[in-house]
Motif scaffolding. Structure first.
Motif, short mmCIF file in Angstrom:
data_model
loop_
_atom_site.label_atom_id
_atom_site.label_comp_id
_atom_site.label_asym_id
_atom_site.label_seq_id
_atom_site.Cartn_x
_atom_site.Cartn_y
_atom_site.Cartn_z
N TYR A 1 10.11 78.32 6.11
CA TYR A 1 9.00 77.96 6.99
C TYR A 1 7.87 77.34 6.18
CZ TYR A 1 11.41 80.65 10.49
OH TYR A 1 12.35 81.10 11.37
N VAL A 2 7.14 76.44 6.85
CA VAL A 2 6.00 75.77 6.25
C VAL A 2 4.80 76.00 7.16
CG1 VAL A 2 5.06 73.50 5.64
CG2 VAL A 2 7.46 73.99 5.24
N ALA A 3 3.63 76.17 6.55
CA ALA A 3 2.38 76.27 7.29
C ALA A 3 1.38 75.30 6.66
CB ALA A 3 1.83 77.69 7.25
N ALA A 4 0.55 74.70 7.49
CA ALA A 4 -0.46 73.77 6.99
C ALA A 4 -1.70 73.85 7.87
CB ALA A 4 0.08 72.35 6.97
N VAL A 5 -2.83 73.54 7.27
CA VAL A 5 -4.10 73.46 7.99
C VAL A 5 -4.66 72.07 7.74
CG1 VAL A 5 -6.40 74.45 8.31
CG2 VAL A 5 -4.48 75.94 7.69
N THR A 6 -5.02 71.39 8.83
CA THR A 6 -5.60 70.06 8.72
C THR A 6 -6.92 70.00 9.48
OG1 THR A 6 -4.37 69.25 10.63
CG2 THR A 6 -3.39 68.86 8.47
N VAL A 7 -7.78 69.10 9.04
CA VAL A 7 -9.05 68.84 9.71
C VAL A 7 -8.97 67.41 10.22
CG1 VAL A 7 -11.53 68.57 9.38
CG2 VAL A 7 -10.32 70.42 8.24
N LEU B 1 -7.04 65.16 7.77
CA LEU B 1 -7.11 65.46 6.35
C LEU B 1 -6.54 66.84 6.08
CD1 LEU B 1 -10.81 64.31 5.94
CD2 LEU B 1 -8.77 62.99 5.35
N PRO B 2 -5.52 66.95 5.25
CA PRO B 2 -4.96 68.27 4.94
C PRO B 2 -5.91 69.06 4.05
CG PRO B 2 -3.88 66.58 3.64
CD PRO B 2 -4.82 65.87 4.56
N ILE B 3 -6.08 70.34 4.35
CA ILE B 3 -6.93 71.17 3.50
C ILE B 3 -6.16 72.33 2.87
CG2 ILE B 3 -9.08 70.52 4.64
CD1 ILE B 3 -9.02 73.25 6.08
N GLY B 4 -4.86 72.41 3.12
CA GLY B 4 -4.04 73.42 2.46
C GLY B 4 -2.76 73.69 3.21
N GLY C 1 -11.97 68.70 14.46
CA GLY C 1 -10.86 69.53 14.90
C GLY C 1 -10.18 70.18 13.71
N VAL C 2 -9.80 71.43 13.86
CA VAL C 2 -9.05 72.14 12.83
C VAL C 2 -7.73 72.57 13.47
CG1 VAL C 2 -8.95 74.14 11.30
CG2 VAL C 2 -11.12 72.94 11.64
N THR C 3 -6.62 72.18 12.86
CA THR C 3 -5.30 72.54 13.37
C THR C 3 -4.58 73.42 12.37
OG1 THR C 3 -5.13 70.50 14.64
CG2 THR C 3 -3.07 71.67 14.19
N PRO D 1 -0.50 64.03 0.21
CA PRO D 1 -1.39 64.19 -0.94
C PRO D 1 -1.59 65.64 -1.37
CG PRO D 1 -2.64 63.60 1.01
CD PRO D 1 -1.17 63.53 1.38
N TYR D 2 -1.37 66.57 -0.47
CA TYR D 2 -1.52 67.98 -0.79
C TYR D 2 -0.29 68.73 -0.29
CZ TYR D 2 -6.29 66.50 -1.35
OH TYR D 2 -7.41 65.83 -1.74
N PRO D 3 0.87 68.58 -0.94
CA PRO D 3 2.07 69.24 -0.42
C PRO D 3 1.91 70.75 -0.45
CG PRO D 3 2.45 68.37 -2.61
CD PRO D 3 1.10 67.90 -2.19
N PRO D 4 2.55 71.44 0.47
CA PRO D 4 2.48 72.89 0.46
C PRO D 4 2.99 73.45 -0.84
CG PRO D 4 3.50 72.08 2.47
CD PRO D 4 3.35 70.91 1.55
N ARG D 5 2.35 74.52 -1.28
CA ARG D 5 2.77 75.20 -2.51
C ARG D 5 3.70 76.33 -2.15
NH1 ARG D 5 -3.38 75.01 -3.66
NH2 ARG D 5 -3.21 76.01 -1.69
N THR D 6 4.65 76.61 -3.02
CA THR D 6 5.56 77.72 -2.80
C THR D 6 4.94 78.98 -3.36
OG1 THR D 6 6.69 77.42 -4.89
CG2 THR D 6 7.55 76.19 -3.00
N GLU D 7 5.55 80.12 -3.08
CA GLU D 7 5.10 81.39 -3.62
C GLU D 7 4.96 81.32 -5.13
OE1 GLU D 7 4.31 84.57 -2.53
OE2 GLU D 7 4.10 83.67 -0.58
N ALA D 8 5.96 80.78 -5.80
CA ALA D 8 5.96 80.73 -7.27
C ALA D 8 4.84 79.86 -7.79
CB ALA D 8 7.30 80.21 -7.78
N GLU D 9 4.57 78.74 -7.13
CA GLU D 9 3.51 77.83 -7.57
C GLU D 9 2.13 78.43 -7.34
OE1 GLU D 9 5.33 73.41 -6.92
OE2 GLU D 9 4.70 74.55 -5.17
#
Length: 142
Positions: free
Chosen positions: A4-10, A17-20, A110-112, A132-140
């Motif tokens: 699974y992937v999760a992301a937060v964008t503004v 714009l991805p913020i994490g 807007g925040v998604t 530009p800000y790919p999700p990080r894995t647990e290890a990273e």
């Protein structure tokens, strides 16, 4: 294995714009991460984001400045509502994305918050190449 992937964008002025984001092995961890980020964003309301930087964890989203209390209150309400969490869990379990968008009506910000299975639309392959800000894995993130 990251399922699974999760992301937060503004979104401001039509630009997202991805913020994490993170990639995690199960939907419970993804939803836990999203709840944490929702509360962090809501609790940062009214604080100077520059001074808030030291409390950023390695896997936390960057702070957002809200101009009203509507969006922070909606984030808090979602994070604390068991029905919303159950609905998001069911969506992920059935292979669909779970999304929440809140809007700061004073400036149109807007925040998604979103989560989805890794295999949904080949997102992970596209993210690692183009995002530009790919999700990080647990290890990273450790």
């Amino acid at each position: 294995m990251l399922d699974y992937v999760a992301a937060v964008t503004v979104t401001v002025g039509g630009r997202a714009l991805p913020i994490g984001g993170v990639a995690l092995p199960n939907r419970r961890l993804v939803l836990r991460w999203l709840r944490r980020q929702a509360l962090r964003l809501a609790d940062g309301h009214g604080r100077d984001p520059a001074r808030g930087a030291p409390w950023l964890g390695a896997r936390d989203v960057r702070p957002v400045t809200f101009h009203g209390s509507d969006a922070p209150e909606a984030l808090r309400a979602w994070a604390g509502d068991h029905g919303s969490q159950d609905h998001a869990m069911s969506a992920l379990e059935s292979g669909r994305p779970a999304l929440l968008t809140v809007v700061d009506p004073f400036v149109g910000l807007g925040v998604t918050l979103g989560a989805w299975p890794v295999d949904l639309c080949g997102w992970v392959a596209a993210a690692s190449a183009d995002h530009p800000y790919p999700p990080r894995t647990e290890a990273e993130g450790a």
